[in-house]
Design an enzyme around this catalytic site. Structure first.
Site, PDB file in Angstrom:
ATOM      1  CB  SER A 124      -0.858  -0.018   1.268  1.00 37.02           C
ATOM      2  OG  SER A 124      -1.483   1.228   1.464  1.00 37.02           O
ATOM      3  CE1 TYR A 149      -4.188  -2.853   5.447  1.00 38.56           C
ATOM      4  CE2 TYR A 149      -3.666  -0.533   5.092  1.00 38.56           C
ATOM      5  CZ  TYR A 149      -3.918  -1.799   4.591  1.00 38.56           C
ATOM      6  OH  TYR A 149      -3.890  -2.009   3.240  1.00 38.56           O
ATOM      7  CE  LYS A 153      -1.615  -4.546   3.389  1.00 37.79           C
ATOM      8  NZ  LYS A 153      -1.950  -5.850   2.804  1.00 37.79           N
TER       9      LYS A 153
HETATM   10  P1  NAD Z   1     -11.147  -6.881   0.947  1.00 33.51           P
HETATM   11  O1  NAD Z   1     -11.390  -6.853   2.410  1.00 33.51           O
HETATM   12  O2  NAD Z   1     -12.274  -6.613   0.032  1.00 33.51           O
HETATM   13  O3  NAD Z   1     -10.478  -8.268   0.524  1.00 33.51           O
HETATM   14  C1  NAD Z   1      -9.641  -8.985   1.388  1.00 33.51           C
HETATM   15  C2  NAD Z   1     -10.124 -10.428   1.405  1.00 33.51           C
HETATM   16  O4  NAD Z   1      -9.255 -11.194   2.248  1.00 33.51           O
HETATM   17  C3  NAD Z   1     -11.540 -10.566   1.970  1.00 33.51           C
HETATM   18  O5  NAD Z   1     -12.318 -11.326   1.057  1.00 33.51           O
HETATM   19  C4  NAD Z   1     -11.346 -11.301   3.291  1.00 33.51           C
HETATM   20  O6  NAD Z   1     -12.431 -12.152   3.578  1.00 33.51           O
HETATM   21  C5  NAD Z   1     -10.062 -12.060   3.030  1.00 33.51           C
HETATM   22  N1  NAD Z   1      -9.281 -12.389   4.234  1.00 33.51           N
HETATM   23  C6  NAD Z   1      -8.888 -11.569   5.236  1.00 33.51           C
HETATM   24  N2  NAD Z   1      -8.161 -12.241   6.144  1.00 33.51           N
HETATM   25  C7  NAD Z   1      -8.082 -13.544   5.702  1.00 33.51           C
HETATM   26  C8  NAD Z   1      -7.464 -14.711   6.189  1.00 33.51           C
HETATM   27  N3  NAD Z   1      -6.780 -14.726   7.351  1.00 33.51           N
HETATM   28  N4  NAD Z   1      -7.572 -15.856   5.468  1.00 33.51           N
HETATM   29  C9  NAD Z   1      -8.266 -15.866   4.296  1.00 33.51           C
HETATM   30  N5  NAD Z   1      -8.881 -14.790   3.798  1.00 33.51           N
HETATM   31  C10 NAD Z   1      -8.793 -13.632   4.482  1.00 33.51           C
HETATM   32  O7  NAD Z   1      -9.936  -5.857   0.670  1.00 33.51           O
HETATM   33  P2  NAD Z   1      -9.404  -5.272  -0.705  1.00 33.51           P
HETATM   34  O8  NAD Z   1      -9.758  -3.844  -0.755  1.00 33.51           O
HETATM   35  O9  NAD Z   1      -9.742  -6.167  -1.808  1.00 33.51           O
HETATM   36  O10 NAD Z   1      -7.837  -5.337  -0.413  1.00 33.51           O
HETATM   37  C11 NAD Z   1      -7.046  -6.409  -0.883  1.00 33.51           C
HETATM   38  C12 NAD Z   1      -5.613  -6.191  -0.432  1.00 33.51           C
HETATM   39  O11 NAD Z   1      -5.151  -4.936  -0.933  1.00 33.51           O
HETATM   40  C13 NAD Z   1      -5.422  -6.140   1.074  1.00 33.51           C
HETATM   41  O12 NAD Z   1      -4.206  -6.764   1.405  1.00 33.51           O
HETATM   42  C14 NAD Z   1      -5.344  -4.656   1.366  1.00 33.51           C
HETATM   43  O13 NAD Z   1      -4.602  -4.397   2.527  1.00 33.51           O
HETATM   44  C15 NAD Z   1      -4.628  -4.154   0.138  1.00 33.51           C
HETATM   45  N6  NAD Z   1      -4.873  -2.757  -0.182  1.00 33.51           N
HETATM   46  C16 NAD Z   1      -6.155  -2.304  -0.312  1.00 33.51           C
HETATM   47  C17 NAD Z   1      -6.399  -0.954  -0.590  1.00 33.51           C
HETATM   48  C18 NAD Z   1      -7.800  -0.429  -0.705  1.00 33.51           C
HETATM   49  O14 NAD Z   1      -7.985   0.777  -0.590  1.00 33.51           O
HETATM   50  N7  NAD Z   1      -8.811  -1.262  -0.951  1.00 33.51           N
HETATM   51  C19 NAD Z   1      -5.306  -0.089  -0.744  1.00 33.51           C
HETATM   52  C20 NAD Z   1      -4.013  -0.578  -0.617  1.00 33.51           C
HETATM   53  C21 NAD Z   1      -3.811  -1.916  -0.319  1.00 33.51           C
HETATM   54  C1  WQD Z   2      -9.833   9.666   0.606  1.00 33.54           C
HETATM   55  C2  WQD Z   2     -10.082  11.141   0.866  1.00 33.54           C
HETATM   56  C3  WQD Z   2     -10.542  11.711   3.146  1.00 33.54           C
HETATM   57  C4  WQD Z   2     -14.360   9.599   3.438  1.00 33.54           C
HETATM   58  C5  WQD Z   2      -7.193   4.698   2.704  1.00 33.54           C
HETATM   59  C6  WQD Z   2      -6.163   4.059   3.595  1.00 33.54           C
HETATM   60  C7  WQD Z   2      -4.959   3.668   2.803  1.00 33.54           C
HETATM   61  C8  WQD Z   2      -5.363   2.787   1.607  1.00 33.54           C
HETATM   62  C9  WQD Z   2      -6.471   3.382   0.812  1.00 33.54           C
HETATM   63  C10 WQD Z   2      -5.118   0.483   2.187  1.00 33.54           C
HETATM   64  C11 WQD Z   2      -9.411  11.633   2.131  1.00 33.54           C
HETATM   65  C12 WQD Z   2     -11.737  11.977   2.264  1.00 33.54           C
HETATM   66  C13 WQD Z   2     -13.167  10.117   2.973  1.00 33.54           C
HETATM   67  C14 WQD Z   2     -15.437  10.480   3.712  1.00 33.54           C
HETATM   68  C15 WQD Z   2     -14.037  12.320   3.033  1.00 33.54           C
HETATM   69  N1  WQD Z   2      -5.833   1.516   2.048  1.00 33.54           N
HETATM   70  N2  WQD Z   2     -13.005  11.458   2.787  1.00 33.54           N
HETATM   71  N3  WQD Z   2     -15.218  11.822   3.495  1.00 33.54           N
HETATM   72  O1  WQD Z   2      -7.549   7.711   3.558  1.00 33.54           O
HETATM   73  O2  WQD Z   2      -6.564   8.168   1.258  1.00 33.54           O
HETATM   74  O3  WQD Z   2      -6.632   5.864   2.102  1.00 33.54           O
HETATM   75  O4  WQD Z   2      -7.552   3.769   1.679  1.00 33.54           O
HETATM   76  O5  WQD Z   2      -3.944   0.341   2.117  1.00 33.54           O
HETATM   77  O6  WQD Z   2      -4.091   3.003   3.659  1.00 33.54           O
HETATM   78  O7  WQD Z   2      -5.796   5.003   4.614  1.00 33.54           O
HETATM   79  O8  WQD Z   2      -8.731   6.920   1.443  1.00 33.54           O
HETATM   80  O9  WQD Z   2     -11.066   6.884   0.666  1.00 33.54           O
HETATM   81  O10 WQD Z   2     -10.612   6.929   3.164  1.00 33.54           O
HETATM   82  O11 WQD Z   2     -10.136   8.945   1.793  1.00 33.54           O
HETATM   83  O12 WQD Z   2     -13.902  13.536   2.871  1.00 33.54           O
HETATM   84  O13 WQD Z   2     -16.518  10.086   4.155  1.00 33.54           O
HETATM   85  O14 WQD Z   2     -11.479  11.319   1.063  1.00 33.54           O
HETATM   86  O15 WQD Z   2     -10.358  12.726   4.085  1.00 33.54           O
HETATM   87  O16 WQD Z   2      -8.951  12.917   1.869  1.00 33.54           O
HETATM   88  P1  WQD Z   2      -7.332   7.272   2.165  1.00 33.54           P
HETATM   89  P2  WQD Z   2     -10.226   7.336   1.784  1.00 33.54           P
END
Ligand code: NAD
Ligand code: WQD
Length: 340
Positions: A124, A149, A153
């Site tokens: 991330s 969290y 990572k």
């Molecule tokens: P998500 O929660 O939709 O998907 C994660 C999946 O992993 C879920 O289906 C959950 O049931 C499964 N899971 C969790 N723990 C588990 C375990 N111990 N064993 C088996 N399954 C398990 O999340 P996402 O948004 O699809 O994110 C996927 C990956 O990308 C994650 O590692 C997340 O940290 C990373 N990521 C997400 C974002 C974002 O904004 N969505 C941003 C950066 C990184």
């Molecule tokens: C985006 C912008 C808020 C909600 C998060 C995690 C990051 C990564 C991606 C996993 C910000 C604003 C949001 C609302 C708002 N995940 N906002 N009203 O915080 O950039 O990133 O998701 O790795 O680790 O921190 O994403 O979508 O929460 O926010 O104004 O109800 O929207 O302040 O500026 P963020 P977000």
């Protein structure tokens, strides 16, 4: 390749399953359904016209994970499975560290045991912490994150680097995602957060569909053009295709472990995203401006050069497409995926 997709029923994993199948790979899903529904797998089968074998498994269970590798012939692992709610991780740090680290340990051990050497990891942009210069570049070394969290990572990136150093043939791509949004263009697959959405796009989508009253914009006094925070929103299908590119690059990757930013390379403000979503929906959406949210950085985006040069991948979908696809998914599935 026959690819194990952990977290394959989740938001990014499910879209990546479709891209992998389109590219001619075979897929095996492993998911505990801690944050997703089994019905997602049926949608994947309908959309792809292919069988998608899925194992209900908690990957923190090392013995069960090893058994999975004994029963499935695997060439590679894409590891999405994790708990991902930043705020919740502050309240439940042990749960987050245990889930995210232990699941990775189980997988790494099973890979060593069964001779699987290709690994793509969901990292991330949060690993860049508060002090990295913008745009974020992979060369930046002082990784740190403010939440458990994010710290999970940072730790996993380090663990994988250490293991790859001593395990013959290991190739690990660390994919640092920026802000994934959007949905599959069919409208049949998208983000389905359980409970109140933490993130901007799914919250806005639920306002538009009538599940929430209004959006609260978290602060409009940031040092940005319109005063609201700027982020690098990336379409989830671009992100999914980035995983296929990374997977196919592993065998020729210049180093055993290599980080890649997956972002568009430009920032969008909260108000710009709101306006784009209003264009998609065709009406104005109610919002109020509230106080800043603790921990939010004013603005950051990716330097996406490395992924373009080395993976031959770049995001192509526009902000308006991200919003239109999100809206198609949300309006066709107002309550998300069915329970069964
Ligand atoms: P998500 O929660 O939709 O998907 C994660 C999946 O992993 C879920 O289906 C959950 O049931 C499964 N899971 C969790 N723990 C588990 C375990 N111990 N064993 C088996 N399954 C398990 O999340 P996402 O948004 O699809 O994110 C996927 C990956 O990308 C994650 O590692 C997340 O940290 C990373 N990521 C997400 C974002 C974002 O904004 N969505 C941003 C950066 C990184
Ligand atoms: C985006 C912008 C808020 C909600 C998060 C995690 C990051 C990564 C991606 C996993 C910000 C604003 C949001 C609302 C708002 N995940 N906002 N009203 O915080 O950039 O990133 O998701 O790795 O680790 O921190 O994403 O979508 O929460 O926010 O104004 O109800 O929207 O302040 O500026 P963020 P977000």
């Amino acid at each position: 390749m026959r690819v194990l997709v952990t977290g394959g029923a989740g938001y990014i994993g499910s879209h990546t399953v479709l891209s992998l199948l389109s590219a001619g790979h075979d897929v095996v899903v492993a998911d505990s359904y801690a944050n997703s529904k089994p019905s997602v797998v049926g949608r994947l089968e309908d959309l792809s016209g292919r069988a998608v074998p899925a194992h209900a498994i908690d990957l923190t269970d090392a013995a069960a994970t090893d058994r999975l590798f004994a029963t499935e012939q695997l060439d590679a692992v894409i590891h999405f499975a994790a708990l991902k709610a930043v705020g919740e991780s502050v309240v439940k740090p042990l749960e987050y560290y245990r889930n995210n680290l232990d699941s990775t340990f189980s997988l790494a051990a099973a890979m060593q045991n069964h001779g699987v050497t290709r690994f793509v990891f969901s990292s991330s942009a949060t690993v860049y912490g508060e002090k990295a210069p913008v745009p974020y570049r992979e060369e930046y070394e002082h990784l740190s994150a403010t939440s458990p969290y994010g710290q999970s990572k940072v730790m996993i990136e380090r663990v994988l680097a250490d293991v790859a150093q001593v395990t013959d043939g290991w190739k690990v791509a660390l994919l640092r995602y920026f802000n994934p949004v959007g949905a599959h263009e069919s409208g049949q697959l998208g983000e389905d957060p359980q409970g109140v959405p933490n993130n901007l796009m799914p919250y806005l989508a639920q306002v538009a569909v009538g599940r929430r009253d209004h959006l609260t914009v978290f602060g409009d006094d940031y040092p940005t053009a319109d005063g609201t925070c700027e982020r690098d929103y990336i379409h989830v299908m671009d992100l999914a295709e980035g995983h296929v590119a990374a997977l196919e690059h592993l065998d020729v990757m210049s180093e055993p472990v290599r980080p890649f930013n997956l972002g568009t390379g430009s920032g969008t403000s909260v108000l710009e995203l709101l306006r784009s979503f209003e264009r998609a929906v065709g009406r104005e959406l109610p919002y109020v401006v509230g106080p800043r949210r603790a921990g939010d950085l004013p603005a950051f985006w990716a330097d996406a050069t490395r992924a373009r040069k080395e993976l031959g991948w770049a995001a192509t979908r526009t902000l308006d497409e991200m919003c239109a696809d999100t809206w198609r998914w949300q309006s066709q599935n107002p309550q998300g995926f069915p329970d069964a």
